[in-house]
Design a protein around this motif. Structure first.
Motif, PDB file in Angstrom:
ATOM      1  N   ASP A 147      -8.332   5.091  17.063  1.00  0.00           N
ATOM      2  CA  ASP A 147      -8.083   5.054  15.620  1.00  0.00           C
ATOM      3  C   ASP A 147      -6.599   4.805  15.342  1.00  0.00           C
ATOM      4  N   VAL A 148      -6.327   4.164  14.217  1.00  0.00           N
ATOM      5  CA  VAL A 148      -4.958   3.855  13.805  1.00  0.00           C
ATOM      6  C   VAL A 148      -4.750   4.399  12.398  1.00  0.00           C
ATOM      7  N   LEU A 149      -3.620   5.061  12.183  1.00  0.00           N
ATOM      8  CA  LEU A 149      -3.295   5.643  10.878  1.00  0.00           C
ATOM      9  C   LEU A 149      -2.065   4.970  10.304  1.00  0.00           C
ATOM     10  N   PHE A 150      -2.190   4.467   9.085  1.00  0.00           N
ATOM     11  CA  PHE A 150      -1.029   3.956   8.347  1.00  0.00           C
ATOM     12  C   PHE A 150      -0.440   5.090   7.528  1.00  0.00           C
ATOM     13  N   ILE A 151       0.848   5.390   7.768  1.00  0.00           N
ATOM     14  CA  ILE A 151       1.572   6.419   7.017  1.00  0.00           C
ATOM     15  C   ILE A 151       2.631   5.715   6.186  1.00  0.00           C
ATOM     16  N   ARG A 168       0.844  -1.188   0.000  1.00  0.00           N
ATOM     17  CA  ARG A 168       0.000   0.000   0.000  1.00  0.00           C
ATOM     18  C   ARG A 168       0.885   1.246   0.000  1.00  0.00           C
ATOM     19  N   THR A 169       0.551   2.226  -0.822  1.00  0.00           N
ATOM     20  CA  THR A 169       1.384   3.420  -0.980  1.00  0.00           C
ATOM     21  C   THR A 169       0.643   4.709  -0.629  1.00  0.00           C
ATOM     22  N   THR A 170      -0.557   4.604  -0.078  1.00  0.00           N
ATOM     23  CA  THR A 170      -1.310   5.784   0.340  1.00  0.00           C
ATOM     24  C   THR A 170      -1.777   5.588   1.778  1.00  0.00           C
ATOM     25  N   PRO A 171      -2.016   6.681   2.517  1.00  0.00           N
ATOM     26  CA  PRO A 171      -2.431   6.561   3.916  1.00  0.00           C
ATOM     27  C   PRO A 171      -3.784   5.875   4.053  1.00  0.00           C
ATOM     28  N   LEU A 172      -4.017   5.334   5.235  1.00  0.00           N
ATOM     29  CA  LEU A 172      -5.267   4.633   5.514  1.00  0.00           C
ATOM     30  C   LEU A 172      -5.574   4.759   7.004  1.00  0.00           C
ATOM     31  N   ILE A 173      -6.817   5.104   7.314  1.00  0.00           N
ATOM     32  CA  ILE A 173      -7.277   5.113   8.710  1.00  0.00           C
ATOM     33  C   ILE A 173      -8.000   3.801   8.994  1.00  0.00           C
ATOM     34  N   LEU A 174      -7.563   3.126  10.056  1.00  0.00           N
ATOM     35  CA  LEU A 174      -8.220   1.907  10.527  1.00  0.00           C
ATOM     36  C   LEU A 174      -9.042   2.316  11.749  1.00  0.00           C
ATOM     37  N   LYS A 175     -10.302   2.606  11.504  1.00  0.00           N
ATOM     38  CA  LYS A 175     -11.170   3.218  12.506  1.00  0.00           C
ATOM     39  C   LYS A 175     -11.448   2.258  13.661  1.00  0.00           C
ATOM     40  N   GLY A 176     -11.014   2.653  14.873  1.00  0.00           N
ATOM     41  CA  GLY A 176     -11.316   1.874  16.067  1.00  0.00           C
ATOM     42  C   GLY A 176     -10.500   0.621  16.251  1.00  0.00           C
ATOM     43  N   PHE A 228      11.616   7.599   6.719  1.00  0.00           N
ATOM     44  CA  PHE A 228      11.878   6.500   5.793  1.00  0.00           C
ATOM     45  C   PHE A 228      11.042   5.253   6.113  1.00  0.00           C
ATOM     46  N   PRO A 229      10.908   4.859   7.389  1.00  0.00           N
ATOM     47  CA  PRO A 229      10.122   3.643   7.651  1.00  0.00           C
ATOM     48  C   PRO A 229       8.626   3.865   7.420  1.00  0.00           C
ATOM     49  N   GLN A 230       7.926   2.755   7.253  1.00  0.00           N
ATOM     50  CA  GLN A 230       6.468   2.772   7.310  1.00  0.00           C
ATOM     51  C   GLN A 230       6.058   3.052   8.754  1.00  0.00           C
ATOM     52  N   ASN A 231       4.858   3.558   8.957  1.00  0.00           N
ATOM     53  CA  ASN A 231       4.429   3.895  10.315  1.00  0.00           C
ATOM     54  C   ASN A 231       2.971   3.495  10.511  1.00  0.00           C
ATOM     55  N   LEU A 232       2.723   2.812  11.606  1.00  0.00           N
ATOM     56  CA  LEU A 232       1.361   2.527  12.041  1.00  0.00           C
ATOM     57  C   LEU A 232       1.177   3.277  13.356  1.00  0.00           C
ATOM     58  N   ALA A 233       0.474   4.408  13.287  1.00  0.00           N
ATOM     59  CA  ALA A 233       0.330   5.318  14.422  1.00  0.00           C
ATOM     60  C   ALA A 233      -1.009   5.085  15.103  1.00  0.00           C
ATOM     61  N   CYS A 234      -0.965   4.680  16.359  1.00  0.00           N
ATOM     62  CA  CYS A 234      -2.165   4.326  17.107  1.00  0.00           C
ATOM     63  C   CYS A 234      -2.516   5.463  18.060  1.00  0.00           C
ATOM     64  N   ASN A 235      -3.633   6.111  17.817  1.00  0.00           N
ATOM     65  CA  ASN A 235      -4.055   7.242  18.634  1.00  0.00           C
ATOM     66  C   ASN A 235      -4.771   6.725  19.875  1.00  0.00           C
ATOM     67  N   ALA A 236      -4.061   6.740  20.998  1.00  0.00           N
ATOM     68  CA  ALA A 236      -4.581   6.097  22.205  1.00  0.00           C
ATOM     69  C   ALA A 236      -5.447   7.029  23.044  1.00  0.00           C
ATOM     70  N   VAL A 237      -4.972   8.261  23.283  1.00  0.00           N
ATOM     71  CA  VAL A 237      -5.682   9.200  24.154  1.00  0.00           C
ATOM     72  C   VAL A 237      -5.741  10.559  23.473  1.00  0.00           C
ATOM     73  N   GLY A 238      -6.896  11.206  23.542  1.00  0.00           N
ATOM     74  CA  GLY A 238      -7.059  12.526  22.948  1.00  0.00           C
ATOM     75  C   GLY A 238      -7.341  12.462  21.460  1.00  0.00           C
ATOM     76  N   HIS A 239      -7.292  13.615  20.832  1.00  0.00           N
ATOM     77  CA  HIS A 239      -7.561  13.739  19.398  1.00  0.00           C
ATOM     78  C   HIS A 239      -6.354  14.369  18.698  1.00  0.00           C
ATOM     79  N   ARG A 240      -5.994  13.812  17.565  1.00  0.00           N
ATOM     80  CA  ARG A 240      -4.888  14.342  16.769  1.00  0.00           C
ATOM     81  C   ARG A 240      -5.339  14.476  15.321  1.00  0.00           C
ATOM     82  N   THR A 241      -4.769  15.459  14.652  1.00  0.00           N
ATOM     83  CA  THR A 241      -4.999  15.617  13.218  1.00  0.00           C
ATOM     84  C   THR A 241      -3.669  15.521  12.488  1.00  0.00           C
TER      85      THR A 241
END
Length: 352
Positions: free
Chosen positions: A245-249, A36-44, A174-187
């Motif tokens: 929510d989890v964001l793939f970058i 996958r080469t574009t971002p993706l939100i994995l909701k919840g 450079f690395p791929q990133n799976l960012a897990c938003n645990a507390v609060g809200h981020r944009t």
């Protein structure tokens, strides 16, 4: 998306899939992200984490839960004055940064965040606090057991990020990133790698966090000073993350990160798709800046043809008709033995 610039509010949203049924999705996570080469939100996707659930009760509950895993080693912290509006950046003459950096025990940092929240609630100016990438096993031993996706990924580096309303300028990793938003809200405001020419990167060797950043203030972009940023705005996409929510970058995507609440906690997982023995691509870029960038244009174009043939378009290049054992560094992919020989040869040549 409170606190965002109008252009960010009007940007396209990142593709989102419902991942609240994590039991069904998690086994397929690697397949979902592969190639996958574009971002993706994995909701919840991480909504059932104990840290996320504690944060949904209150900031105090999230802080208490996190402190169970604190190892007593001070964490690296940035303190920003209220007038910075939380923007991590340079000082006026680029001789330093606009924040005070140091180390602080985690309980004291959480107390400072609590005090800032009280000041903000009273309508008074308050400091912005930010703890950047902090390796989870060293500083929060045991936290990853129930608050991580690392076991599903390829040897990731898992880190914790914590703060209030900090704004991290656009940068890439450079690395791929799976960012897990645990507390609060981020944009996250995301831009594809080819937008670099519209983002006005700052100094490469001296930057907050060690990674060169866009000099454009995304909340207040000055299009007179940075006119090409208007093109970047058209290419941007927005990921507004809620707790769980989890964001793939994808690798090399630029991302600007903004925390919105009195307490925001993120758990990130960085991993690479190529073996570590192949080294860091940034090193190749730096050496090219040293040896190629100052050549006359005609010579640079000649080297561009070589780079296209051997590097960027090698998938389409004809295979040389020779025994496999004779290919050496022309192997696709390069094996570890040839990679180590090439590295040793480079090191010897760089000494001359």
């Amino acid at each position: 998306m409170q606190g965002l610039a109008l252009w960010q509010q009007q940007a396209l949203a990142v593709e989102t899939i419902d991942a609240t049924d994590s039991a069904a999705l998690l086994p397929e996570l690697q397949n979902l992200l592969q190639n996958r080469t574009t971002p993706l939100i994995l909701k919840g996707l991480c909504l059932n984490w104990p840290l996320v659930q504690a944060g949904l009760v209150s900031d105090a509950a999230a802080a208490d839960y996190l402190l169970q895993f604190e190892q007593g080693e001070p964490v690296s912290v940035c303190q920003l004055a209220p007038e910075t509006q939380g923007r991590v950046f340079y000082n006026a003459d680029f001789s330093s940064f606009n924040y005070q950096a140091g180390k602080m025990p985690l309980p004291l940092l959480l107390k400072q965040l609590q005090q800032s929240a009280a000041l903000q609630a009273a309508g008074k100016p308050a400091s912005i606090w930010y703890m950047g990438s902090t390796e989870i096993e060293r500083w929060f031993s045991g936290l990853a057991a129930h608050n991580s996706l690392a076991h599903l990924l390829l040897q990731p580096l898992t880190s914790v990020w914590l703060g209030n309303q900090a704004r991290i300028p656009a940068h890439f990793d450079f690395p791929q990133n799976l960012a897990c938003n645990a507390v609060g809200h981020r944009t996250f405001t995301l831009l594809p790698p080819e937008q670099i020419e519209n983002l006005y990167p700052g100094p490469m060797e001296f930057a907050p966090g060690g990674q060169d950043i866009s000099l454009v203030d995304f909340l207040n972009p000055d299009l007179d000073q940075f006119p090409r940023f208007a093109k970047a705005q058209q290419a941007a996409s927005i990921a507004a993350l809620e707790p769980g929510d989890v964001l793939f970058i994808p690798s090399m995507w630029w991302h600007h990160v903004q925390g919105h609440d009195a307490l925001n906690i993120l758990v990130s997982h960085w991993w690479r798709d190529s073996p570590a023995y192949l080294g860091r691509p940034t090193n190749a870029l730096l050496h090219s800046m040293l040896s190629l960038r100052s050549l006359p244009k005609a010579q640079r174009q000649a080297w561009q043809a070589l780079f296209n043939y051997y590097i960027f378009e090698h998938d389409n290049a004809p295979e040389p008709d020779m025994p496999a054992a004779a290919k050496g560094m022309l192997q696709k992919p390069l094996d570890e033995l040839n990679a180590r020989q090439l590295r040793a040869d480079l090191q010897n040549k760089l000494k001359r």
